[in-house]
Design an enzyme around this catalytic site. Structure first.
Site, PDB file in Angstrom:
ATOM      1  N   SER A   1       0.840  -1.196   0.000  1.00  0.00           N
ATOM      2  CA  SER A   1       0.000   0.000   0.000  1.00  0.00           C
ATOM      3  C   SER A   1       0.879   1.251   0.000  1.00  0.00           C
ATOM      4  O   SER A   1       1.667   1.439  -0.922  1.00  0.00           O
ATOM      5  CB  SER A   1      -0.949  -0.051   1.198  1.00  0.00           C
ATOM      6  OG  SER A   1      -1.920   0.965   1.112  1.00  0.00           O
TER       7      SER A   1
ATOM      8  N   ASP B   1       4.107  24.024  -1.174  1.00  0.00           N
ATOM      9  CA  ASP B   1       5.479  23.768  -1.630  1.00  0.00           C
ATOM     10  C   ASP B   1       5.993  22.380  -1.229  1.00  0.00           C
ATOM     11  O   ASP B   1       7.177  22.209  -0.922  1.00  0.00           O
ATOM     12  CB  ASP B   1       6.422  24.858  -1.122  1.00  0.00           C
ATOM     13  CG  ASP B   1       6.450  24.964   0.401  1.00  0.00           C
ATOM     14  OD1 ASP B   1       5.560  24.380   1.052  1.00  0.00           O
ATOM     15  OD2 ASP B   1       7.351  25.632   0.936  1.00  0.00           O
TER      16      ASP B   1
ATOM     17  N   HIS C   1      -7.168  -5.452  -1.474  1.00  0.00           N
ATOM     18  CA  HIS C   1      -5.991  -4.635  -1.184  1.00  0.00           C
ATOM     19  C   HIS C   1      -5.022  -5.310  -0.213  1.00  0.00           C
ATOM     20  O   HIS C   1      -3.819  -5.113  -0.307  1.00  0.00           O
ATOM     21  CB  HIS C   1      -6.457  -3.293  -0.614  1.00  0.00           C
ATOM     22  CG  HIS C   1      -5.369  -2.304  -0.366  1.00  0.00           C
ATOM     23  ND1 HIS C   1      -4.716  -1.639  -1.386  1.00  0.00           N
ATOM     24  CD2 HIS C   1      -4.809  -1.857   0.785  1.00  0.00           C
ATOM     25  CE1 HIS C   1      -3.824  -0.820  -0.877  1.00  0.00           C
ATOM     26  NE2 HIS C   1      -3.861  -0.934   0.431  1.00  0.00           N
TER      27      HIS C   1
END
Length: 429
Positions: A143, A352, A405
């Protein structure tokens, strides 16, 4: 090897490393990073290569093994396994409202900017310089751990022998908004499947939603249970055995008493165990930042939800669960997130964030990479994974609908064996 722990079929040694908080300021503040080394009992004296495990998340400590089984059992046939508690998790200077309480909101936000994949990889390389200075090592990421693997391939490929990724091959360029546009559709499909499989689930959850709307109900951890919180249970729908667990929880939610219908105390206690926001705050604080490169997330999941009005529950309409999404109201409702609300707002507005991936480096990658892509994955969009696979040189993938998953948790031996075979050039069947 100094043995600190003896488990069924394996032995373990603890390592703690003192490393810079900010690698641009090596003489500044430090953190501790913890690693647990595993080896098969009959291989303790062998000079085996290392395999480093990057946990999913972000914000979760590495798996705590109980015995030699699953993917670890397969790995220990030829490796020493290093279970890395990523900075801020487990025993690695863990982050919580308590540990950050001495800082102002500005200082908390600044501190937390150092806990993304870029610094997790810097930690790993610093540890390699101490444990294995003359040798490369192999890595595996599950993951979010796959995000760390791709960062490793970008920033320090010279430290790697090979890499494995399971359920975590992310987009290299897509924004958080694009990710959530796809994710909401995936979550819709999982809801459809859930309510189709469990014929009375809609009735059960709607009755519960109605009850907690009309009666103040408090969880065992002290929070008032809201419909929005109840919807968060959907984060479990994309895991193998997750839908079953959610259904069985809902079955026990309401009970009939002499005073009428009430919420079962058992439900109020168990509900807290299905969500990790109180116990693993990095997940809420930094989850959206894992997609950010030179742009702010600005609460992407919350904003994109406006395009999917069906998730905004109202009486008389079908109830839908949400998925792996972070919302600003969480920092108003979860007790252990409330003290971090101002820092979370600043992180959501931060523009940023540094680039995580170098497309040119990955285009010319020479490190063998094998990835498992789960076609039905609720958390990682298959289309984006395939886009990435096409952009990373020397990457082979196994596309399968066999697992959800958490495939590595359900049948880790099979998953890791297939990835090892891929890197060895063995044809999969």
């Amino acid at each position: 090897m100094k043995i600190d722990l003896i488990l069924s079929g394996l032995v373990a040694q603890k390592h703690t490393f003192t490393l810079p908080l900010d690698y641009n300021k090596p003489d500044g503040d430090t953190i501790d990073v913890f690693v647990r080394e595993l080896v098969a009992p009959d291989k303790q004296d062998q000079d085996l290569p290392y395999l480093v495990y990057f946990q999913g998340g972000p914000g979760f400590g590495a798996v705590r093994p109980m015995a030699n089984g699953g993917w670890i059992k397969r790995a220990l046939q030829e490796y020493r396994v290093l279970l890395l508690d990523q900075r801020g998790t487990g025993l690695s200077s863990p982050i919580s409202a308590v540990s950050l309480a001495h800082l102002t909101a500005n200082e908390q936000a600044d501190y937390l900017t150092h806990f993304r994949a870029d610094n997790i990889v810097r930690d790993a390389e610093a540890i390699r310089a101490q444990l294995s200075p003359f040798n490369t090592w192999s890595i595996i990421g599950q993951s979010f751990g796959g995000f760390c693997v791709l960062r490793y391939l970008t920033a320090a490929p010279e430290g790697l022998t090979q890499a494995f990724i399971t359920g975590g091959l992310p987009s290299l360029t897509r924004t958080a908004d694009e990710v959530y546009q796809k994710t909401y559709k995936r979550v819709q499909a999982k809801n459809n499947d859930f309510f189709s499989r469990f014929s009375d689930a809609q009735e059960l959850v709607t009755a519960l939603a109605t009850h907690i709307t009309e009666h103040d109900t408090y969880l065992a951890t002290g929070e008032k249970l809201t419909v929005e919180m109840l919807q968060l249970l959907g984060v479990n729908l994309g895991m193998e055995e997750g839908p079953e667990a959610v259904y069985y929880l809902l079955e026990q939610a309401l009970i009939t008493t002499q005073k009428g219908t009430q919420v079962n105390p058992l439900f109020l206690a168990q509900f807290c165990q299905f969500l990790d926001y109180n116990t693993n705050p990095i997940f809420a604080l930094l989850h959206e930042s894992i997609y950010c490169q030179q742009q702010a997330s600005d609460w992407a999941a919350h904003r994109v939800r406006a395009d999917y009005a069906e998730f905004n529950y109202q009486a008389g309409q079908p109830f839908l669960f949400t998925g792996e999404m972070i919302y600003p109201w969480m920092f108003e409702q979860f007790n252990n997130l409330k003290p971090l609300q101002a820092a979370a707002q600043q992180l959501a507005k931060k523009q940023d964030w540094s680039d995580l991936y170098d497309l040119e480096v990955l285009k010319n990658n020479q490190v063998p990479v094998a990835a498992a892509i789960y076609s039905e994955d609720m958390y990682v969009e298959m289309q984006y994974s395939l886009e990435t696979a096409a952009r990373v040189n020397n990457l082979k993938y196994w596309l399968t609908s066999e697992f959800e998953h958490n495939g590595i948790r359900m049948d880790g031996d099979k998953v890791l064996s297939k990835l090892i075979d891929l890197n060895k050039g063995i044809i999969l069947r």
